[in-house]
Scaffold this motif. Structure first.
Motif, PDB file in Angstrom:
ATOM      1  N   ASN A 115      -4.133   2.623  12.099  1.00  0.00           N
ATOM      2  CA  ASN A 115      -3.171   3.282  11.220  1.00  0.00           C
ATOM      3  C   ASN A 115      -2.854   2.435   9.990  1.00  0.00           C
ATOM      4  O   ASN A 115      -1.734   2.392   9.511  1.00  0.00           O
ATOM      5  N   TYR A 116      -3.844   1.755   9.509  1.00  0.00           N
ATOM      6  CA  TYR A 116      -3.772   0.900   8.314  1.00  0.00           C
ATOM      7  C   TYR A 116      -2.793  -0.256   8.459  1.00  0.00           C
ATOM      8  O   TYR A 116      -2.343  -0.817   7.483  1.00  0.00           O
ATOM      9  N   ARG A 117      -2.494  -0.628   9.722  1.00  0.00           N
ATOM     10  CA  ARG A 117      -1.642  -1.811   9.916  1.00  0.00           C
ATOM     11  C   ARG A 117      -2.489  -3.077   9.887  1.00  0.00           C
ATOM     12  O   ARG A 117      -2.004  -4.153   9.636  1.00  0.00           O
TER      13      ARG A 117
ATOM     14  N   GLU B 271       0.825  -1.218   0.000  1.00  0.00           N
ATOM     15  CA  GLU B 271       0.000   0.000   0.000  1.00  0.00           C
ATOM     16  C   GLU B 271       0.860   1.270   0.000  1.00  0.00           C
ATOM     17  O   GLU B 271       0.457   2.290  -0.557  1.00  0.00           O
ATOM     18  N   LYS B 272       2.057   1.187   0.614  1.00  0.00           N
ATOM     19  CA  LYS B 272       2.917   2.394   0.697  1.00  0.00           C
ATOM     20  C   LYS B 272       3.272   2.925  -0.690  1.00  0.00           C
ATOM     21  O   LYS B 272       3.581   4.098  -0.861  1.00  0.00           O
ATOM     22  N   SER B 273       3.247   2.020  -1.672  1.00  0.00           N
ATOM     23  CA  SER B 273       3.610   2.441  -3.034  1.00  0.00           C
ATOM     24  C   SER B 273       2.465   3.124  -3.764  1.00  0.00           C
ATOM     25  O   SER B 273       2.655   3.636  -4.862  1.00  0.00           O
TER      26      SER B 273
ATOM     27  N   VAL C 103      -1.879  -2.454  -7.472  1.00  0.00           N
ATOM     28  CA  VAL C 103      -1.460  -2.321  -8.871  1.00  0.00           C
ATOM     29  C   VAL C 103      -2.649  -1.874  -9.736  1.00  0.00           C
ATOM     30  O   VAL C 103      -2.524  -0.973 -10.573  1.00  0.00           O
ATOM     31  N   GLY C 104      -3.819  -2.479  -9.493  1.00  0.00           N
ATOM     32  CA  GLY C 104      -5.002  -2.145 -10.299  1.00  0.00           C
ATOM     33  C   GLY C 104      -5.383  -0.684 -10.154  1.00  0.00           C
ATOM     34  O   GLY C 104      -5.666   0.000 -11.137  1.00  0.00           O
ATOM     35  N   ASP C 105      -5.395  -0.202  -8.907  1.00  0.00           N
ATOM     36  CA  ASP C 105      -5.784   1.198  -8.664  1.00  0.00           C
ATOM     37  C   ASP C 105      -4.768   2.166  -9.281  1.00  0.00           C
ATOM     38  O   ASP C 105      -5.121   3.207  -9.835  1.00  0.00           O
TER      39      ASP C 105
END
Ligand code: NAD
Length: 364
Positions: free
Chosen positions: A262-264, A77-79, A111-113
């Motif tokens: 925190n999205y963990r 997700e960080k990418s 990747v799709g998004d």
């Protein structure tokens, strides 16, 4: 005073096909040749998928005479951010891509998004195809044309609606998917059963073992049904003005859990808890039968999906998340509740006290 109207009324056909099966990628080159979605193709993927499937995927297409290149970025997700996106756009320019080029998103939802967003803005919009490789992407993110990136203020806050030209779902990719990622997608399939199909829900109850052992025919059916349900809803409401919101069943509380962690905490796991919480809300408000609520909890348990709040998360932090969403939505947050399996409805007014009581029942 002169007045000149710019008349842009038109009917645009953005329809596309979803192809589903096991080992179906050999069907792709003839379809690419027939439809000519691009005069050249660039595969966008992440580094993990590149190592596992990227080289073979590309060699598949190039052996069939399709001009194809591949670009990858670090997985995760960080990418999913604007800097990586711009880096990819620069590489497309470096490769000599133009408005006739077509992107292929080979990977999970990230990747799709990213690829979808890039396709929607590169040279003011080019074509792209989805080749989803996670269960979540196969049943959810590859269909419907929502694209985007995250910014520090939140997830998916910059994006577009840009439909792919086709979606190729090869369940073979799932053979390399880690269990935790597989579960992320399972939670979404349970959601589809709950919002639209008693048949799918019952199928999941009966075929638990085969699903968990990733038996191809069983996955084909569950994925196919999920795609059918999502596409029906997207056809009615492409830009989420109304009915598409039912796809958010389990997600109002699910998102609040993700945010509070925190999205963990993984998305599908948060959605699983959200599904249970929102089913219990429906029960507490007198809409859903207690037996049905137990059945839902049992199915989540059968798939070993989480049913209790992650340790360390307080219900206050989750409530704060819901309230933040409420403020953004001008005080009105639509909960998706259930009257039965397959019978969802939107409900704007849900008392905070009731949400708190339900969350308390989910503390470990
Ligand atoms: N556009 C939409 O409608 C929509 C809907 C739901 C979710 N999303 C987005 O999707 C993203 C989450 O997607 P995701 O869960 O697929 O995450 P992801 O894309 O990060 O993939 C999860 C992990 O699995 C790896 N992976 C992918 N395919 C694999 C395979 N076949 N074998 C082994 N490893 C593989 C990836 O490299 C990654 O490390 C989020 O950014 C979310 O916002 C979008």
């Amino acid at each position: 005073m002169k007045q000149i109207s710019v008349d842009l009324r038109k009917r645009v056909n953005k329809s596309y096909d979803i192809y589903i099966g096991h080992h179906i990628l050999d069907r792709m080159p003839p379809l690419l040749a027939r439809h000519k979605w691009g005069d050249r193709y660039v595969v966008i993927t992440d580094e993990t998928v590149y190592e596992l499937h990227g080289k073979e995927f590309v060699s598949h297409l190039s052996k069939a005479g399709i001009p194809v290149e591949i670009l990858s970025f670090p997985a995760g997700e960080k990418s999913k951010n604007i800097n990586i996106l711009i880096g990819l756009a620069e590489k497309l320019i470096g490769l000599g891509c133009d408005r006739g080029s077509c992107l292929i998103a080979l990977g999970g939802g990230v990747v799709g998004d990213m690829a979808g967003f890039l396709a929607s803005i590169f040279m003011r919009g080019i074509a792209y195809l989805q080749v989803p490789t996670t269960l979540l992407a196969q049943v959810d993110s590859s269909i419907g044309g929502k694209t985007g990136v995250d910014i520090k203020e939140g997830k998916n806050l910059i994006g577009t609606f840009h439909q792919p030209r086709a979606v190729f779902i090869d369940t073979f990719f799932l053979s390399t998917l880690p269990d935790e990622e597989f579960k992320n997608g399972l939670a979404e399939i349970v959601k589809y059963g709950l919002i639209e199909s008693r048949g799918l829900f019952q199928f999941l109850e009966e075929k638990r073992e085969e699903i968990l052992s990733r038996k191809a025919e069983v996955l084909d059916y569950a994925i196919g049904e999920s795609c059918r349900i999502k596409k029906n809803i997207v056809e009615l409401d492409e830009c989420e003005a109304g009915i598409r919101k039912v796809l958010n069943f389990g997600h109002t509380i699910g998102h609040a859990i993700e945010r509070a962690s925190n999205y963990r905490y993984p998305h599908g796991h948060a959605v699983s808890i959200g599904i249970l919480a929102e089913s219990r809300l429906s029960e507490a408000m007198g809409y859903l039968d207690t037996q049905v609520c137990h059945r839902i909890e049992q199915l989540l348990a059968d798939f070993d999906l989480p049913r209790r709040l992650p340790p360390g998360l307080t219900y206050e932090s989750i409530l704060t998340g819901i309230q933040t969403d409420k403020k953004k939505a001008k005080g009105q947050i639509n909960f998706v509740l259930l009257k039965d399996i397959g019978l969802p409805f939107l409900r704007a007014q849900v008392e905070d006290e009731l949400i708190k009581n339900i969350l308390e029942t989910l503390i470990t």
